[in-house]
Scaffold this active site. Sequence first.
Site, PDB file in Angstrom:
ATOM      1  N   HIS A 117       0.687  -1.045  -0.572  1.00 16.73           N
ATOM      2  CA  HIS A 117       0.045  -0.074   0.336  1.00 16.73           C
ATOM      3  C   HIS A 117       0.989   1.205   0.072  1.00 16.73           C
ATOM      4  O   HIS A 117       1.030   2.551  -0.793  1.00 16.73           O
ATOM      5  CB  HIS A 117      -1.026  -0.210   1.143  1.00 16.73           C
ATOM      6  CG  HIS A 117      -1.990   1.277   0.994  1.00 16.73           C
ATOM      7  ND1 HIS A 117      -2.093   1.643   2.279  1.00 16.73           N
ATOM      8  CD2 HIS A 117      -2.675   1.352   0.385  1.00 16.73           C
ATOM      9  CE1 HIS A 117      -2.883   3.084   1.801  1.00 16.73           C
ATOM     10  NE2 HIS A 117      -2.717   3.254   0.585  1.00 16.73           N
ATOM     11  N   CYS A 141      -1.353  -0.185   9.506  1.00 16.12           N
ATOM     12  CA  CYS A 141      -0.853   1.566   9.163  1.00 16.12           C
ATOM     13  C   CYS A 141      -2.471   1.643   8.463  1.00 16.12           C
ATOM     14  O   CYS A 141      -3.186   2.789   9.106  1.00 16.12           O
ATOM     15  CB  CYS A 141       0.386   2.048   7.737  1.00 16.12           C
ATOM     16  SG  CYS A 141       1.539   1.644   8.746  1.00 16.12           S
ATOM     17  N   HIS A 142      -2.563   1.148   8.277  1.00 17.62           N
ATOM     18  CA  HIS A 142      -3.844   1.002   7.255  1.00 17.62           C
ATOM     19  C   HIS A 142      -4.880   0.286   7.174  1.00 17.62           C
ATOM     20  O   HIS A 142      -6.025   0.011   6.475  1.00 17.62           O
ATOM     21  CB  HIS A 142      -4.088   1.534   5.275  1.00 17.62           C
ATOM     22  CG  HIS A 142      -3.252   2.812   5.830  1.00 17.62           C
ATOM     23  ND1 HIS A 142      -2.453   3.245   5.386  1.00 17.62           N
ATOM     24  CD2 HIS A 142      -3.491   4.410   6.031  1.00 17.62           C
ATOM     25  CE1 HIS A 142      -0.912   3.824   5.563  1.00 17.62           C
ATOM     26  NE2 HIS A 142      -1.995   4.836   5.725  1.00 17.62           N
ATOM     27  N   GLY A 143      -4.289  -1.457   7.769  1.00 20.82           N
ATOM     28  CA  GLY A 143      -5.471  -2.436   7.702  1.00 20.82           C
ATOM     29  C   GLY A 143      -5.223  -3.573   6.721  1.00 20.82           C
ATOM     30  O   GLY A 143      -6.268  -3.979   6.347  1.00 20.82           O
TER      31      GLY A 143
END
Length: 177
Positions: A117, A141-143
Amino acid sequence: MLDEEGVRRRDWIHIAALSAGGVAAIGAIYPLVSQMAPSADVLAASTTDVDLASLEPGMAIKDSFRSQPLFVRRLTPEEIAEAEAVDVSGLRDPQSLAERTKEGRAEYLVTLGVCTHLGCVPLGAASGEEKGEFGGYFCPCHGSHYDTAGRIRKGPAPTNLVVPEYEFTSDTTIRVG
Ligand code: FES
Protein backbone atom coordinates in the site's frame (compact mmCIF):
# COMPACT_ATOMS: atom_id res chain seq x y z
CA MET A 1 44.33 19.58 -60.17
CA LEU A 2 44.77 16.10 -58.88
CA ASP A 3 45.19 13.12 -61.07
CA GLU A 4 43.46 9.83 -60.32
CA GLU A 5 46.50 8.63 -58.35
CA GLY A 6 46.44 11.85 -56.26
CA VAL A 7 42.76 11.44 -55.49
CA ARG A 8 43.26 7.86 -54.32
CA ARG A 9 46.18 8.88 -52.09
CA ARG A 10 44.19 11.74 -50.57
CA ASP A 11 41.19 9.45 -49.86
CA TRP A 12 43.44 6.90 -48.26
CA ILE A 13 44.91 9.56 -45.97
CA HIS A 14 41.39 10.63 -44.93
CA ILE A 15 40.31 7.08 -44.22
CA ALA A 16 43.46 6.40 -42.22
CA ALA A 17 42.96 9.61 -40.20
CA LEU A 18 39.30 8.77 -39.46
CA SER A 19 40.18 5.21 -38.46
CA ALA A 20 42.90 6.40 -36.13
CA GLY A 21 40.43 8.88 -34.61
CA GLY A 22 37.85 6.13 -34.09
CA VAL A 23 40.36 3.87 -32.38
CA ALA A 24 41.49 6.72 -30.16
CA ALA A 25 37.86 7.50 -29.23
CA ILE A 26 37.15 3.88 -28.32
CA GLY A 27 40.36 3.84 -26.30
CA ALA A 28 39.20 6.91 -24.41
CA ILE A 29 35.68 5.58 -23.77
CA TYR A 30 36.68 2.06 -22.63
CA PRO A 31 38.22 3.12 -19.29
CA LEU A 32 35.10 5.19 -18.55
CA VAL A 33 32.74 2.29 -19.31
CA SER A 34 34.85 -0.19 -17.39
CA GLN A 35 34.87 2.18 -14.40
CA MET A 36 31.05 2.35 -14.54
CA ALA A 37 30.64 -1.45 -14.33
CA PRO A 38 29.86 -2.54 -10.75
CA SER A 39 32.83 -4.01 -8.94
CA ALA A 40 32.72 -7.49 -7.37
CA ASP A 41 32.21 -6.12 -3.84
CA VAL A 42 29.30 -3.96 -5.02
CA LEU A 43 27.70 -6.98 -6.70
CA ALA A 44 28.18 -9.05 -3.53
CA ALA A 45 26.59 -6.28 -1.45
CA SER A 46 23.54 -6.37 -3.70
CA THR A 47 22.76 -9.95 -2.70
CA THR A 48 21.76 -11.28 0.69
CA ASP A 49 22.54 -14.79 1.92
CA VAL A 50 20.11 -16.14 4.50
CA ASP A 51 20.84 -19.23 6.60
CA LEU A 52 17.65 -21.20 7.13
CA ALA A 53 19.18 -23.98 9.24
CA SER A 54 17.57 -22.83 12.47
CA LEU A 55 14.25 -21.87 10.95
CA GLU A 56 11.59 -24.15 12.40
CA PRO A 57 8.11 -24.54 10.86
CA GLY A 58 5.94 -21.66 11.99
CA MET A 59 8.90 -19.33 12.47
CA ALA A 60 10.16 -16.42 10.39
CA ILE A 61 13.45 -14.59 9.97
CA LYS A 62 13.74 -10.86 9.41
CA ASP A 63 16.69 -9.74 7.33
CA SER A 64 17.34 -6.97 4.87
CA PHE A 65 17.86 -6.90 1.15
CA ARG A 66 19.10 -3.80 -0.64
CA SER A 67 18.13 -1.70 2.38
CA GLN A 68 14.61 -3.12 2.49
CA PRO A 69 13.17 -5.51 5.09
CA LEU A 70 13.17 -9.14 3.99
CA PHE A 71 10.94 -11.82 5.52
CA VAL A 72 11.66 -15.52 5.22
CA ARG A 73 9.02 -17.73 6.72
CA ARG A 74 8.86 -21.47 7.07
CA LEU A 75 5.25 -22.50 6.78
CA THR A 76 3.70 -25.30 8.81
CA PRO A 77 1.85 -28.06 6.92
CA GLU A 78 -1.40 -26.43 8.09
CA GLU A 79 -0.36 -23.03 6.71
CA ILE A 80 0.59 -24.62 3.39
CA ALA A 81 -2.78 -26.43 3.23
CA GLU A 82 -4.57 -23.17 4.08
CA ALA A 83 -2.77 -21.31 1.29
CA GLU A 84 -3.37 -24.07 -1.25
CA ALA A 85 -7.09 -24.31 -0.43
CA VAL A 86 -7.74 -20.72 -1.55
CA ASP A 87 -9.57 -20.18 -4.85
CA VAL A 88 -6.94 -18.09 -6.60
CA SER A 89 -9.41 -16.62 -9.11
CA GLY A 90 -11.11 -14.73 -6.29
CA LEU A 91 -7.92 -12.98 -5.16
CA ARG A 92 -7.10 -9.34 -5.81
CA ASP A 93 -3.65 -10.39 -7.02
CA PRO A 94 -4.21 -13.98 -8.20
CA GLN A 95 -1.20 -16.17 -7.45
CA SER A 96 -0.92 -19.66 -6.06
CA LEU A 97 1.50 -20.61 -3.31
CA ALA A 98 3.40 -22.68 -5.89
CA GLU A 99 3.90 -19.57 -8.02
CA ARG A 100 5.32 -17.73 -5.02
CA THR A 101 7.73 -20.40 -3.81
CA LYS A 102 10.36 -22.67 -5.33
CA GLU A 103 9.42 -26.09 -6.65
CA GLY A 104 9.60 -28.67 -3.88
CA ARG A 105 10.19 -25.91 -1.29
CA ALA A 106 6.68 -24.65 -0.69
CA GLU A 107 7.32 -24.32 3.03
CA TYR A 108 9.75 -21.43 2.50
CA LEU A 109 8.03 -18.14 1.76
CA VAL A 110 10.47 -15.37 0.86
CA THR A 111 9.05 -11.87 0.51
CA LEU A 112 10.02 -8.26 0.99
CA GLY A 113 8.69 -6.99 4.29
CA VAL A 114 7.18 -3.95 2.64
CA CYS A 115 3.43 -3.39 2.50
CA THR A 116 2.40 -2.75 -1.08
CA HIS A 117 0.00 0.00 0.00
CA LEU A 118 2.30 2.76 1.21
CA GLY A 119 5.41 0.88 2.25
CA CYS A 120 5.00 0.20 5.99
CA VAL A 121 6.66 -2.88 7.45
CA PRO A 122 3.92 -5.43 8.22
CA LEU A 123 3.75 -7.36 11.47
CA GLY A 124 3.93 -11.13 11.69
CA ALA A 125 7.56 -11.99 11.08
CA ALA A 126 8.59 -11.80 14.74
CA SER A 127 7.20 -14.20 17.29
CA GLY A 128 4.17 -12.88 19.12
CA GLU A 129 3.37 -10.27 16.49
CA GLU A 130 -0.15 -10.05 15.12
CA LYS A 131 -0.50 -11.96 11.84
CA GLY A 132 -3.86 -10.57 10.75
CA GLU A 133 -7.10 -12.27 9.87
CA PHE A 134 -5.50 -14.64 7.37
CA GLY A 135 -2.58 -15.83 9.47
CA GLY A 136 0.21 -14.31 7.37
CA TYR A 137 1.19 -10.69 7.90
CA PHE A 138 -0.71 -7.64 9.08
CA CYS A 139 0.03 -4.04 8.22
CA PRO A 140 -1.43 -1.84 10.95
CA CYS A 141 -0.84 1.42 9.07
CA HIS A 142 -4.15 1.15 7.21
CA GLY A 143 -5.20 -2.43 7.95
CA SER A 144 -3.90 -4.67 5.18
CA HIS A 145 -4.13 -8.40 5.87
CA TYR A 146 -1.90 -10.88 4.02
CA ASP A 147 -2.38 -14.64 4.08
CA THR A 148 0.14 -17.43 4.68
CA ALA A 149 1.39 -17.06 1.09
CA GLY A 150 1.88 -13.30 1.60
CA ARG A 151 -1.09 -12.53 -0.65
CA ILE A 152 -3.27 -9.50 -0.01
CA ARG A 153 -6.65 -10.62 1.27
CA LYS A 154 -8.17 -7.56 2.95
CA GLY A 155 -7.38 -3.86 3.24
CA PRO A 156 -6.05 -1.24 0.83
CA ALA A 157 -2.81 -2.88 -0.37
CA PRO A 158 -3.18 -3.42 -4.13
CA THR A 159 -0.85 -6.39 -4.58
CA ASN A 160 0.75 -9.29 -2.76
CA LEU A 161 3.99 -8.88 -0.85
CA VAL A 162 6.78 -8.92 -3.41
CA VAL A 163 8.75 -12.15 -3.85
CA PRO A 164 12.29 -11.08 -4.79
CA GLU A 165 14.61 -13.01 -7.08
CA TYR A 166 16.36 -15.70 -5.05
CA GLU A 167 17.78 -19.21 -5.26
CA PHE A 168 18.69 -22.01 -2.92
CA THR A 169 22.48 -22.23 -2.77
CA SER A 170 22.27 -25.25 -0.44
CA ASP A 171 19.52 -27.17 1.35
CA THR A 172 19.48 -24.57 4.10
CA THR A 173 20.75 -21.38 2.46
CA ILE A 174 19.24 -18.96 0.01
CA ARG A 175 20.81 -16.11 -1.92
CA VAL A 176 18.47 -13.20 -2.57
CA GLY A 177 19.22 -10.90 -5.47
S1 FES B 1 0.97 0.96 4.28
FE1 FES B 1 0.20 -0.99 4.79
S2 FES B 1 -1.92 -0.70 4.83
FE2 FES B 1 -1.18 1.23 4.27
